[in-house]
Design a protein around this motif. Structure first.
Motif, PDB file in Angstrom:
ATOM      1  N   LEU A   2      -6.549  -0.244  25.360  1.00  0.00           N
ATOM      2  CA  LEU A   2      -6.912   1.017  25.806  1.00  0.00           C
ATOM      3  C   LEU A   2      -8.521   0.481  26.376  1.00  0.00           C
ATOM      4  CD1 LEU A   2      -5.825   3.849  26.581  1.00  0.00           C
ATOM      5  CD2 LEU A   2      -6.882   4.667  24.529  1.00  0.00           C
ATOM      6  N   LYS A   3      -8.989   1.325  27.598  1.00  0.00           N
ATOM      7  CA  LYS A   3     -10.215   1.237  28.260  1.00  0.00           C
ATOM      8  C   LYS A   3     -11.186   1.924  27.253  1.00  0.00           C
ATOM      9  CE  LYS A   3      -8.888   0.529  32.854  1.00  0.00           C
ATOM     10  NZ  LYS A   3      -8.951   1.273  34.204  1.00  0.00           N
ATOM     11  N   GLU A   4     -12.353   1.351  27.190  1.00  0.00           N
ATOM     12  CA  GLU A   4     -13.637   2.165  26.376  1.00  0.00           C
ATOM     13  C   GLU A   4     -13.658   3.275  26.708  1.00  0.00           C
ATOM     14  OE1 GLU A   4     -16.839  -0.352  26.160  1.00  0.00           O
ATOM     15  OE2 GLU A   4     -15.853  -1.972  25.294  1.00  0.00           O
ATOM     16  N   ASN A   5     -13.558   3.576  28.186  1.00  0.00           N
ATOM     17  CA  ASN A   5     -13.942   4.902  28.565  1.00  0.00           C
ATOM     18  C   ASN A   5     -12.697   6.084  29.046  1.00  0.00           C
ATOM     19  OD1 ASN A   5     -12.963   3.530  30.923  1.00  0.00           O
ATOM     20  ND2 ASN A   5     -14.248   4.417  32.368  1.00  0.00           N
ATOM     21  N   THR A   6     -11.468   5.622  28.194  1.00  0.00           N
ATOM     22  CA  THR A   6     -10.264   6.446  28.409  1.00  0.00           C
ATOM     23  C   THR A   6     -10.043   6.962  26.890  1.00  0.00           C
ATOM     24  OG1 THR A   6      -9.571   4.951  30.158  1.00  0.00           O
ATOM     25  CG2 THR A   6      -7.926   6.337  28.898  1.00  0.00           C
ATOM     26  N   HIS A 179      -7.316  11.006  60.784  1.00  0.00           N
ATOM     27  CA  HIS A 179      -8.107   9.728  59.997  1.00  0.00           C
ATOM     28  C   HIS A 179      -9.422  10.325  59.248  1.00  0.00           C
ATOM     29  CE1 HIS A 179      -6.649   6.850  63.221  1.00  0.00           C
ATOM     30  NE2 HIS A 179      -5.667   7.028  62.243  1.00  0.00           N
ATOM     31  N   GLN A 180      -9.643  11.552  59.889  1.00  0.00           N
ATOM     32  CA  GLN A 180     -10.780  12.277  59.119  1.00  0.00           C
ATOM     33  C   GLN A 180     -10.252  12.670  57.382  1.00  0.00           C
ATOM     34  OE1 GLN A 180     -11.694  15.384  61.862  1.00  0.00           O
ATOM     35  NE2 GLN A 180     -12.857  14.206  63.199  1.00  0.00           N
ATOM     36  N   ILE A 181      -9.316  13.082  57.232  1.00  0.00           N
ATOM     37  CA  ILE A 181      -8.580  13.336  56.152  1.00  0.00           C
ATOM     38  C   ILE A 181      -8.474  12.131  55.244  1.00  0.00           C
ATOM     39  CG2 ILE A 181      -6.616  14.387  54.970  1.00  0.00           C
ATOM     40  CD1 ILE A 181      -6.035  16.237  57.160  1.00  0.00           C
ATOM     41  N   LEU A 182      -8.147  11.092  55.779  1.00  0.00           N
ATOM     42  CA  LEU A 182      -7.762   9.841  55.079  1.00  0.00           C
ATOM     43  C   LEU A 182      -9.257   9.389  54.752  1.00  0.00           C
ATOM     44  CD1 LEU A 182      -4.903   7.930  57.079  1.00  0.00           C
ATOM     45  CD2 LEU A 182      -4.746   9.314  55.035  1.00  0.00           C
ATOM     46  N   PHE A 183     -10.383   9.311  55.683  1.00  0.00           N
ATOM     47  CA  PHE A 183     -11.567   8.774  55.177  1.00  0.00           C
ATOM     48  C   PHE A 183     -12.119   9.584  54.161  1.00  0.00           C
ATOM     49  CE2 PHE A 183     -16.257   9.137  55.898  1.00  0.00           C
ATOM     50  CZ  PHE A 183     -16.407   7.519  55.991  1.00  0.00           C
ATOM     51  N   LYS A 184     -11.916  11.141  54.046  1.00  0.00           N
ATOM     52  CA  LYS A 184     -12.210  11.857  52.884  1.00  0.00           C
ATOM     53  C   LYS A 184     -11.681  11.444  51.614  1.00  0.00           C
ATOM     54  CE  LYS A 184     -14.276  15.775  51.356  1.00  0.00           C
ATOM     55  NZ  LYS A 184     -15.629  16.353  51.093  1.00  0.00           N
ATOM     56  N   ALA A 185     -10.364  11.088  51.517  1.00  0.00           N
ATOM     57  CA  ALA A 185      -9.881  10.729  50.370  1.00  0.00           C
ATOM     58  C   ALA A 185     -10.237   9.303  49.913  1.00  0.00           C
ATOM     59  CB  ALA A 185      -8.271  10.684  50.627  1.00  0.00           C
ATOM     60  N   LEU A 186     -10.555   8.513  50.925  1.00  0.00           N
ATOM     61  CA  LEU A 186     -11.119   7.162  50.513  1.00  0.00           C
ATOM     62  C   LEU A 186     -12.492   7.312  49.981  1.00  0.00           C
ATOM     63  CD1 LEU A 186     -10.219   4.920  53.589  1.00  0.00           C
ATOM     64  CD2 LEU A 186      -9.369   4.776  51.358  1.00  0.00           C
ATOM     65  N   ASP A 187     -13.348   8.461  50.423  1.00  0.00           N
ATOM     66  CA  ASP A 187     -14.637   8.533  49.715  1.00  0.00           C
ATOM     67  C   ASP A 187     -14.532   9.070  48.418  1.00  0.00           C
ATOM     68  OD1 ASP A 187     -17.409   8.685  50.163  1.00  0.00           O
ATOM     69  OD2 ASP A 187     -17.061  11.004  50.009  1.00  0.00           O
ATOM     70  N   ILE A 188     -13.596   9.809  47.901  1.00  0.00           N
ATOM     71  CA  ILE A 188     -13.192  10.315  46.637  1.00  0.00           C
ATOM     72  C   ILE A 188     -12.836   8.948  45.808  1.00  0.00           C
ATOM     73  CG2 ILE A 188     -11.850  11.569  45.389  1.00  0.00           C
ATOM     74  CD1 ILE A 188     -11.567  13.784  47.531  1.00  0.00           C
ATOM     75  N   VAL A 189     -11.834   8.447  46.378  1.00  0.00           N
ATOM     76  CA  VAL A 189     -11.458   7.084  45.419  1.00  0.00           C
ATOM     77  C   VAL A 189     -12.579   6.346  45.254  1.00  0.00           C
ATOM     78  CG1 VAL A 189      -9.804   5.068  45.567  1.00  0.00           C
ATOM     79  CG2 VAL A 189      -8.927   7.135  46.573  1.00  0.00           C
ATOM     80  N   GLU A 190     -13.402   6.009  46.111  1.00  0.00           N
ATOM     81  CA  GLU A 190     -14.715   4.890  46.059  1.00  0.00           C
ATOM     82  C   GLU A 190     -15.295   5.771  44.795  1.00  0.00           C
ATOM     83  OE1 GLU A 190     -18.732   3.873  47.902  1.00  0.00           O
ATOM     84  OE2 GLU A 190     -17.470   5.081  49.082  1.00  0.00           O
ATOM     85  N   LYS A 191     -15.746   7.076  45.007  1.00  0.00           N
ATOM     86  CA  LYS A 191     -16.638   7.809  43.823  1.00  0.00           C
ATOM     87  C   LYS A 191     -15.927   7.460  42.261  1.00  0.00           C
ATOM     88  CE  LYS A 191     -18.950  11.327  46.320  1.00  0.00           C
ATOM     89  NZ  LYS A 191     -18.688  11.259  47.948  1.00  0.00           N
ATOM     90  N   CYS A 192     -14.531   7.539  42.373  1.00  0.00           N
ATOM     91  CA  CYS A 192     -13.748   7.594  41.031  1.00  0.00           C
ATOM     92  C   CYS A 192     -13.490   6.148  40.648  1.00  0.00           C
ATOM     93  CB  CYS A 192     -12.655   8.492  41.141  1.00  0.00           C
ATOM     94  SG  CYS A 192     -12.791  10.117  41.592  1.00  0.00           S
ATOM     95  N   THR A 193     -13.700   5.068  41.264  1.00  0.00           N
ATOM     96  CA  THR A 193     -13.128   3.863  40.870  1.00  0.00           C
ATOM     97  C   THR A 193     -14.445   2.805  40.632  1.00  0.00           C
ATOM     98  OG1 THR A 193     -13.047   3.260  43.208  1.00  0.00           O
ATOM     99  CG2 THR A 193     -10.995   3.946  41.938  1.00  0.00           C
ATOM    100  N   LYS A 194     -15.698   3.563  40.637  1.00  0.00           N
ATOM    101  CA  LYS A 194     -16.766   2.470  40.355  1.00  0.00           C
ATOM    102  C   LYS A 194     -16.681   1.786  38.867  1.00  0.00           C
ATOM    103  CE  LYS A 194     -20.415   4.738  43.395  1.00  0.00           C
ATOM    104  NZ  LYS A 194     -21.542   5.087  43.725  1.00  0.00           N
ATOM    105  N   GLY A 195     -16.824   0.607  39.114  1.00  0.00           N
ATOM    106  CA  GLY A 195     -16.669  -0.057  37.758  1.00  0.00           C
ATOM    107  C   GLY A 195     -15.374  -0.427  37.457  1.00  0.00           C
TER     108      GLY A 195
END
Length: 407
Positions: A2-6, A179-195
Protein backbone atom coordinates in the motif's frame (compact mmCIF):
# COMPACT_ATOMS: atom_id res chain seq x y z
CA UNK A 1 2.24 -2.90 -0.99
CA UNK A 2 0.00 0.00 0.00
CA UNK A 3 1.16 3.53 -0.77
CA UNK A 4 2.44 5.56 2.18
CA UNK A 5 -0.15 8.30 1.64
CA UNK A 6 -3.11 5.91 1.36
CA UNK A 7 -5.52 4.59 4.01
CA UNK A 8 -7.95 1.75 3.30
CA UNK A 9 -11.09 1.36 5.41
CA UNK A 10 -14.35 -0.57 5.08
CA UNK A 11 -17.85 0.88 4.87
CA UNK A 12 -19.50 1.47 8.26
CA UNK A 13 -16.07 1.40 9.96
CA UNK A 14 -14.59 4.06 12.26
CA UNK A 15 -11.47 6.06 11.31
CA UNK A 16 -9.86 7.76 14.34
CA UNK A 17 -7.71 10.89 14.15
CA UNK A 18 -4.25 9.41 14.45
CA UNK A 19 -1.28 8.49 12.30
CA UNK A 20 -1.83 9.43 8.65
CA UNK A 21 -5.31 10.79 9.34
CA UNK A 22 -4.72 14.19 10.95
CA UNK A 23 -6.93 16.92 12.37
CA UNK A 24 -6.68 18.96 9.14
CA UNK A 25 -8.02 16.00 7.13
CA UNK A 26 -10.88 15.62 9.62
CA UNK A 27 -11.79 19.34 9.26
CA UNK A 28 -11.75 19.12 5.45
CA UNK A 29 -13.91 15.99 5.41
CA UNK A 30 -16.41 17.55 7.80
CA UNK A 31 -16.86 20.47 5.39
CA UNK A 32 -17.23 18.08 2.45
CA UNK A 33 -19.88 16.16 4.38
CA UNK A 34 -21.78 19.38 5.13
CA UNK A 35 -21.83 20.22 1.41
CA UNK A 36 -23.53 16.88 0.76
CA UNK A 37 -26.15 17.07 3.53
CA UNK A 38 -24.10 14.88 5.90
CA UNK A 39 -24.87 11.75 3.89
CA UNK A 40 -21.33 10.34 3.49
CA UNK A 41 -20.35 9.74 7.11
CA UNK A 42 -21.06 10.63 10.74
CA UNK A 43 -18.68 12.89 12.64
CA UNK A 44 -17.43 11.79 16.05
CA UNK A 45 -15.39 13.88 18.48
CA UNK A 46 -12.18 12.01 17.56
CA UNK A 47 -12.84 10.56 14.11
CA UNK A 48 -15.25 9.61 11.35
CA UNK A 49 -17.81 6.81 11.16
CA UNK A 50 -18.41 5.87 7.53
CA UNK A 51 -21.81 4.99 6.13
CA UNK A 52 -22.79 2.91 3.08
CA UNK A 53 -20.75 4.98 0.62
CA UNK A 54 -17.67 3.41 -0.94
CA UNK A 55 -15.02 4.83 -3.24
CA UNK A 56 -12.14 7.22 -2.70
CA UNK A 57 -11.44 10.64 -1.19
CA UNK A 58 -8.23 12.59 -1.75
CA UNK A 59 -7.36 15.57 0.43
CA UNK A 60 -4.07 17.28 1.28
CA UNK A 61 -2.01 14.47 -0.22
CA UNK A 62 -3.89 11.76 1.68
CA UNK A 63 -6.00 9.20 -0.18
CA UNK A 64 -8.74 7.35 1.72
CA UNK A 65 -10.20 4.30 -0.02
CA UNK A 66 -13.54 3.14 1.38
CA UNK A 67 -14.19 -0.48 0.42
CA UNK A 68 -17.37 -2.57 0.57
CA UNK A 69 -17.54 -5.60 2.82
CA UNK A 70 -20.22 -8.07 3.79
CA UNK A 71 -20.35 -8.54 7.57
CA UNK A 72 -18.23 -11.41 8.88
CA UNK A 73 -16.71 -11.97 5.45
CA UNK A 74 -13.04 -11.93 4.53
CA UNK A 75 -11.51 -8.61 5.61
CA UNK A 76 -8.80 -8.71 2.95
CA UNK A 77 -8.51 -5.16 1.55
CA UNK A 78 -6.95 -6.33 -1.74
CA UNK A 79 -9.84 -8.74 -2.31
CA UNK A 80 -12.50 -6.09 -1.70
CA UNK A 81 -10.69 -3.45 -3.72
CA UNK A 82 -10.64 -5.88 -6.64
CA UNK A 83 -14.34 -6.69 -6.07
CA UNK A 84 -15.31 -3.00 -6.03
CA UNK A 85 -13.36 -2.28 -9.22
CA UNK A 86 -15.05 -5.22 -10.97
CA UNK A 87 -18.52 -4.13 -9.80
CA UNK A 88 -17.87 -0.62 -11.14
CA UNK A 89 -16.63 -2.14 -14.39
CA UNK A 90 -19.70 -4.39 -14.82
CA UNK A 91 -22.04 -1.45 -14.16
CA UNK A 92 -20.08 0.65 -16.71
CA UNK A 93 -19.01 3.19 -14.08
CA UNK A 94 -15.36 2.38 -14.71
CA UNK A 95 -13.31 1.06 -17.61
CA UNK A 96 -10.18 -0.83 -16.56
CA UNK A 97 -9.12 -2.81 -19.63
CA UNK A 98 -6.37 -0.30 -20.44
CA UNK A 99 -4.96 -0.29 -16.92
CA UNK A 100 -2.21 -2.73 -15.91
CA UNK A 101 -4.10 -5.43 -13.98
CA UNK A 102 -0.92 -6.37 -12.09
CA UNK A 103 -0.91 -2.89 -10.56
CA UNK A 104 -4.56 -3.26 -9.56
CA UNK A 105 -3.96 -6.61 -7.89
CA UNK A 106 -0.87 -5.43 -5.98
CA UNK A 107 -2.62 -2.24 -4.75
CA UNK A 108 0.04 -0.04 -6.35
CA UNK A 109 -2.79 2.19 -7.56
CA UNK A 110 -6.16 3.19 -6.20
CA UNK A 111 -9.56 4.02 -7.62
CA UNK A 112 -8.71 7.63 -8.47
CA UNK A 113 -5.71 6.46 -10.50
CA UNK A 114 -8.00 4.21 -12.51
CA UNK A 115 -10.40 7.05 -13.33
CA UNK A 116 -7.57 9.45 -14.14
CA UNK A 117 -5.81 6.95 -16.40
CA UNK A 118 -9.08 6.11 -18.16
CA UNK A 119 -9.69 9.83 -18.74
CA UNK A 120 -6.14 10.52 -19.98
CA UNK A 121 -6.34 7.56 -22.36
CA UNK A 122 -9.62 8.86 -23.78
CA UNK A 123 -8.22 12.38 -24.31
CA UNK A 124 -5.06 10.96 -25.94
CA UNK A 125 -7.28 8.98 -28.31
CA UNK A 126 -9.23 12.12 -29.24
CA UNK A 127 -6.00 14.04 -29.89
CA UNK A 128 -4.69 11.17 -32.03
CA UNK A 129 -7.87 11.14 -34.17
CA UNK A 130 -7.89 14.94 -34.41
CA UNK A 131 -9.72 17.41 -32.17
CA UNK A 132 -12.78 19.01 -33.71
CA UNK A 133 -13.37 22.66 -34.50
CA UNK A 134 -16.69 24.35 -33.89
CA UNK A 135 -18.40 27.61 -34.79
CA UNK A 136 -19.22 29.98 -31.95
CA UNK A 137 -19.99 33.68 -31.64
CA UNK A 138 -17.38 36.03 -30.21
CA UNK A 139 -17.66 39.77 -29.43
CA UNK A 140 -14.45 41.81 -29.37
CA UNK A 141 -12.32 44.38 -31.16
CA UNK A 142 -10.99 43.32 -34.58
CA UNK A 143 -8.94 45.12 -37.24
CA UNK A 144 -11.29 44.24 -40.08
CA UNK A 145 -15.05 44.71 -40.20
CA UNK A 146 -16.73 41.31 -40.03
CA UNK A 147 -19.99 40.10 -38.62
CA UNK A 148 -22.32 42.49 -36.82
CA UNK A 149 -21.00 45.87 -35.69
CA UNK A 150 -21.95 46.55 -32.05
CA UNK A 151 -22.49 50.35 -32.25
CA UNK A 152 -22.67 51.17 -28.53
CA UNK A 153 -19.56 49.15 -27.73
CA UNK A 154 -17.77 50.39 -30.84
CA UNK A 155 -18.30 54.04 -29.93
CA UNK A 156 -17.25 53.60 -26.28
CA UNK A 157 -14.16 51.50 -27.03
CA UNK A 158 -12.87 52.94 -30.29
CA UNK A 159 -13.05 56.73 -30.02
CA UNK A 160 -9.26 56.79 -30.25
CA UNK A 161 -8.63 53.63 -32.27
CA UNK A 162 -10.46 54.43 -35.49
CA UNK A 163 -8.84 51.44 -37.23
CA UNK A 164 -10.66 48.92 -35.01
CA UNK A 165 -14.18 47.52 -35.11
CA UNK A 166 -16.14 46.17 -32.13
CA UNK A 167 -18.16 43.33 -33.64
CA UNK A 168 -19.95 40.08 -32.93
CA UNK A 169 -18.73 37.51 -35.41
CA UNK A 170 -18.47 33.76 -35.92
CA UNK A 171 -15.22 31.96 -35.09
CA UNK A 172 -14.30 28.47 -36.25
CA UNK A 173 -11.62 26.97 -34.04
CA UNK A 174 -10.80 24.50 -31.25
CA UNK A 175 -11.45 26.90 -28.38
CA UNK A 176 -15.05 25.87 -27.64
CA UNK A 177 -17.06 24.54 -24.69
CA UNK A 178 -16.23 20.84 -25.25
CA UNK A 179 -12.48 21.42 -25.13
CA UNK A 180 -12.83 23.96 -22.30
CA UNK A 181 -14.51 21.28 -20.15
CA UNK A 182 -11.82 18.70 -20.96
CA UNK A 183 -9.14 21.28 -20.18
CA UNK A 184 -10.77 21.95 -16.79
CA UNK A 185 -10.72 18.22 -15.98
CA UNK A 186 -7.08 17.94 -17.09
CA UNK A 187 -6.22 20.76 -14.69
CA UNK A 188 -7.85 18.86 -11.81
CA UNK A 189 -6.05 15.63 -12.74
CA UNK A 190 -2.74 17.54 -12.76
CA UNK A 191 -3.42 18.89 -9.25
CA UNK A 192 -4.37 15.46 -7.90
CA UNK A 193 -1.52 13.44 -9.43
CA UNK A 194 1.54 15.42 -8.32
CA UNK A 195 4.12 12.91 -7.14
CA UNK A 196 2.12 10.15 -8.84
CA UNK A 197 3.11 7.99 -11.84
CA UNK A 198 0.29 9.66 -13.84
CA UNK A 199 1.59 13.22 -13.40
CA UNK A 200 4.04 13.08 -16.32
CA UNK A 201 1.38 11.49 -18.54
CA UNK A 202 -1.05 14.28 -17.66
CA UNK A 203 1.54 16.97 -18.47
CA UNK A 204 2.19 15.31 -21.84
CA UNK A 205 -1.53 15.34 -22.67
CA UNK A 206 -1.78 18.99 -21.60
CA UNK A 207 1.12 19.92 -23.91
CA UNK A 208 -0.64 18.23 -26.84
CA UNK A 209 -3.95 19.92 -25.99
CA UNK A 210 -4.84 23.28 -27.65
CA UNK A 211 -4.88 26.50 -25.65
CA UNK A 212 -8.43 27.30 -24.61
CA UNK A 213 -10.11 29.76 -22.28
CA UNK A 214 -10.44 28.78 -18.63
CA UNK A 215 -14.10 28.66 -17.66
CA UNK A 216 -16.09 27.91 -14.53
CA UNK A 217 -17.86 24.57 -15.00
CA UNK A 218 -21.07 23.58 -13.19
CA UNK A 219 -23.67 20.91 -13.86
CA UNK A 220 -25.53 23.40 -16.07
CA UNK A 221 -22.44 23.74 -18.29
CA UNK A 222 -22.76 20.14 -19.43
CA UNK A 223 -26.32 20.73 -20.64
CA UNK A 224 -24.94 23.31 -23.10
CA UNK A 225 -22.78 20.76 -24.93
CA UNK A 226 -24.12 20.31 -28.49
CA UNK A 227 -25.01 16.70 -29.31
CA UNK A 228 -23.88 16.22 -32.90
CA UNK A 229 -22.15 13.62 -35.00
CA UNK A 230 -18.86 15.49 -34.47
CA UNK A 231 -19.13 15.46 -30.66
CA UNK A 232 -20.17 11.78 -30.43
CA UNK A 233 -16.54 10.52 -30.01
CA UNK A 234 -16.22 12.85 -26.98
CA UNK A 235 -19.06 11.18 -25.06
CA UNK A 236 -16.91 8.99 -22.78
CA UNK A 237 -14.28 11.66 -22.08
CA UNK A 238 -17.00 14.20 -21.24
CA UNK A 239 -18.78 11.72 -18.95
CA UNK A 240 -15.58 11.15 -16.97
CA UNK A 241 -14.90 14.91 -17.00
CA UNK A 242 -18.31 15.53 -15.45
CA UNK A 243 -17.64 12.96 -12.75
CA UNK A 244 -14.24 14.48 -11.94
CA UNK A 245 -15.23 18.18 -12.11
CA UNK A 246 -18.50 17.96 -10.15
CA UNK A 247 -16.84 15.92 -7.39
CA UNK A 248 -13.87 18.26 -7.06
CA UNK A 249 -14.13 20.65 -4.13
CA UNK A 250 -11.39 23.32 -4.41
CA UNK A 251 -10.25 25.05 -1.23
CA UNK A 252 -12.86 23.31 0.90
CA UNK A 253 -10.52 23.33 3.89
CA UNK A 254 -9.29 26.54 5.45
CA UNK A 255 -5.92 26.23 3.68
CA UNK A 256 -5.08 25.78 0.04
CA UNK A 257 -5.79 22.04 -0.09
CA UNK A 258 -7.95 20.66 -2.87
CA UNK A 259 -10.27 17.72 -2.45
CA UNK A 260 -11.71 15.14 -4.81
CA UNK A 261 -14.32 12.64 -3.67
CA UNK A 262 -15.63 9.85 -5.90
CA UNK A 263 -18.17 7.99 -3.79
CA UNK A 264 -20.87 5.44 -4.62
CA UNK A 265 -23.88 4.37 -2.57
CA UNK A 266 -23.44 0.60 -2.15
CA UNK A 267 -27.22 0.09 -2.07
CA UNK A 268 -27.48 1.61 -5.54
CA UNK A 269 -24.32 -0.11 -6.82
CA UNK A 270 -25.56 -3.53 -5.61
CA UNK A 271 -28.87 -2.98 -7.41
CA UNK A 272 -27.17 -1.92 -10.64
CA UNK A 273 -24.66 -4.77 -10.42
CA UNK A 274 -27.38 -7.41 -10.05
CA UNK A 275 -29.36 -5.79 -12.89
CA UNK A 276 -26.28 -5.90 -15.15
CA UNK A 277 -25.54 -9.54 -14.32
CA UNK A 278 -29.17 -10.52 -14.96
CA UNK A 279 -29.03 -8.83 -18.38
CA UNK A 280 -25.86 -10.82 -19.15
CA UNK A 281 -27.71 -14.10 -18.52
CA UNK A 282 -28.38 -16.43 -21.45
CA UNK A 283 -31.75 -17.45 -19.99
CA UNK A 284 -34.79 -16.59 -22.12
CA UNK A 285 -36.16 -13.84 -19.93
CA UNK A 286 -36.65 -10.09 -20.21
CA UNK A 287 -35.08 -7.94 -17.49
CA UNK A 288 -36.40 -4.48 -16.54
CA UNK A 289 -34.81 -2.02 -14.13
CA UNK A 290 -36.77 0.64 -12.24
CA UNK A 291 -40.11 0.00 -13.99
CA UNK A 292 -42.80 2.32 -12.56
CA UNK A 293 -46.54 1.95 -11.92
CA UNK A 294 -48.95 4.63 -10.74
CA UNK A 295 -49.92 4.03 -7.13
CA UNK A 296 -51.95 6.90 -5.65
CA UNK A 297 -52.59 10.57 -6.38
CA UNK A 298 -49.64 11.00 -8.73
CA UNK A 299 -47.30 8.86 -6.60
CA UNK A 300 -45.68 5.93 -8.38
CA UNK A 301 -44.07 2.73 -7.06
CA UNK A 302 -41.01 1.14 -8.58
CA UNK A 303 -39.37 -2.18 -7.70
CA UNK A 304 -35.65 -2.48 -8.34
CA UNK A 305 -35.92 -5.25 -10.94
CA UNK A 306 -38.75 -6.99 -12.84
CA UNK A 307 -38.25 -10.29 -14.70
CA UNK A 308 -40.67 -11.46 -17.40
CA UNK A 309 -40.40 -14.89 -19.06
CA UNK A 310 -43.57 -14.43 -21.15
CA UNK A 311 -45.69 -16.51 -18.77
CA UNK A 312 -44.95 -15.03 -15.36
CA UNK A 313 -43.46 -11.91 -13.85
CA UNK A 314 -41.04 -11.92 -10.94
CA UNK A 315 -39.95 -9.07 -8.64
CA UNK A 316 -36.51 -8.48 -7.09
CA UNK A 317 -35.72 -5.86 -4.48
CA UNK A 318 -32.02 -5.65 -3.64
CA UNK A 319 -30.68 -4.89 -0.15
CA UNK A 320 -26.95 -4.39 0.49
CA UNK A 321 -26.70 -5.80 3.99
CA UNK A 322 -26.08 -9.19 5.49
CA UNK A 323 -29.41 -10.24 6.94
CA UNK A 324 -27.83 -13.39 8.47
CA UNK A 325 -30.52 -15.28 10.42
CA UNK A 326 -32.75 -12.25 10.96
CA UNK A 327 -36.17 -11.76 9.44
CA UNK A 328 -36.79 -8.92 6.97
CA UNK A 329 -38.64 -5.86 8.17
CA UNK A 330 -42.42 -5.78 8.01
CA UNK A 331 -42.12 -2.68 5.80
CA UNK A 332 -40.04 -4.59 3.23
CA UNK A 333 -42.51 -7.49 3.16
CA UNK A 334 -45.47 -5.17 2.72
CA UNK A 335 -43.61 -3.54 -0.15
CA UNK A 336 -43.05 -6.91 -1.86
CA UNK A 337 -46.74 -7.77 -1.43
CA UNK A 338 -47.77 -4.52 -3.15
CA UNK A 339 -45.25 -5.07 -5.97
CA UNK A 340 -46.63 -8.55 -6.61
CA UNK A 341 -50.16 -7.21 -6.62
CA UNK A 342 -49.53 -4.28 -8.98
CA UNK A 343 -47.31 -6.22 -11.42
CA UNK A 344 -49.48 -9.37 -11.21
CA UNK A 345 -46.31 -11.19 -10.22
CA UNK A 346 -46.28 -14.75 -8.91
CA UNK A 347 -43.03 -14.47 -6.94
CA UNK A 348 -41.01 -11.72 -5.29
CA UNK A 349 -37.60 -11.80 -3.65
CA UNK A 350 -35.64 -9.65 -1.24
CA UNK A 351 -32.06 -10.22 -2.40
CA UNK A 352 -29.17 -9.88 0.05
CA UNK A 353 -25.41 -10.45 -0.27
CA UNK A 354 -24.20 -13.26 1.96
CA UNK A 355 -21.10 -15.18 2.97
CA UNK A 356 -22.60 -18.28 1.34
CA UNK A 357 -25.28 -18.85 -1.29
CA UNK A 358 -28.47 -20.46 0.00
CA UNK A 359 -31.29 -21.71 -2.21
CA UNK A 360 -34.32 -19.61 -1.16
CA UNK A 361 -37.66 -20.99 -0.06
CA UNK A 362 -40.64 -19.20 -1.59
CA UNK A 363 -43.53 -18.91 0.85
CA UNK A 364 -47.07 -17.72 0.23
CA UNK A 365 -48.34 -14.57 1.84
CA UNK A 366 -51.20 -15.43 4.14
CA UNK A 367 -54.43 -16.32 2.34
CA UNK A 368 -56.33 -13.45 0.79
CA UNK A 369 -59.86 -14.20 -0.39
CA UNK A 370 -59.64 -11.53 -3.12
CA UNK A 371 -57.03 -13.52 -5.03
CA UNK A 372 -57.27 -17.25 -5.77
CA UNK A 373 -53.63 -17.90 -6.73
CA UNK A 374 -51.88 -16.16 -3.87
CA UNK A 375 -48.40 -14.89 -4.70
CA UNK A 376 -45.17 -15.73 -2.90
CA UNK A 377 -42.07 -14.12 -1.44
CA UNK A 378 -38.59 -15.37 -0.54
CA UNK A 379 -35.35 -14.17 1.03
CA UNK A 380 -32.48 -14.61 -1.40
CA UNK A 381 -29.00 -14.86 0.10
CA UNK A 382 -26.20 -15.03 -2.45
CA UNK A 383 -22.42 -14.77 -2.41
CA UNK A 384 -20.95 -12.35 -4.93
CA UNK A 385 -17.81 -14.50 -5.13
CA UNK A 386 -17.13 -17.63 -7.14
CA UNK A 387 -16.15 -20.92 -5.49
CA UNK A 388 -12.52 -19.77 -5.25
CA UNK A 389 -13.66 -16.90 -2.96
CA UNK A 390 -11.34 -14.46 -4.80
CA UNK A 391 -13.18 -13.60 -8.04
CA UNK A 392 -16.72 -12.41 -8.62
CA UNK A 393 -19.26 -14.97 -9.79
CA UNK A 394 -20.03 -14.05 -13.40
CA UNK A 395 -23.00 -16.45 -13.46
CA UNK A 396 -24.80 -14.87 -10.51
CA UNK A 397 -27.61 -13.76 -12.86
CA UNK A 398 -28.26 -17.31 -14.09
CA UNK A 399 -28.39 -18.55 -10.50
CA UNK A 400 -30.99 -15.94 -9.46
CA UNK A 401 -33.22 -16.55 -12.50
CA UNK A 402 -33.09 -20.33 -11.91
CA UNK A 403 -34.34 -19.77 -8.37
CA UNK A 404 -37.55 -18.27 -9.75
CA UNK A 405 -38.08 -20.70 -12.62
CA UNK A 406 -37.11 -23.99 -10.97
CA UNK A 407 -38.64 -23.48 -7.53
Amino acid sequence: MLKENTIQVFEHSFLPIRGKFEERHFVALSKLNALHDYQYFDLRHNGIKFKQFVGVIQVAGLTIEILPKIDNHNGDEALWQKALIEMLHVTKKLKVQKVDQANVNSQNIHLLDLYFEWFLNEVQLLIHHGLIKQYYKETNNVKALKGKLEFAGHISKNLVHKERFYTTHQVYEKDHIVHQILFKALDIVEKCTKGNYLYSKCKTVQLDFPEVKKISVTEATFSKIPKTRKTAPYETALAISKFIILNFAPNISSGSENMLALLFDMNSLWEQYILARLKQSNREITVYGQQSNQFWNGISIRPDIVLDNGLDKFIIDTKWKNISYNNPSTHDLRQMYVYNDYWVSTKAMLLYPSNETEVPEFKHFEKNSSRQNQHQCALGKISIFDKDETTLNKNIGDCIIDWFIKS
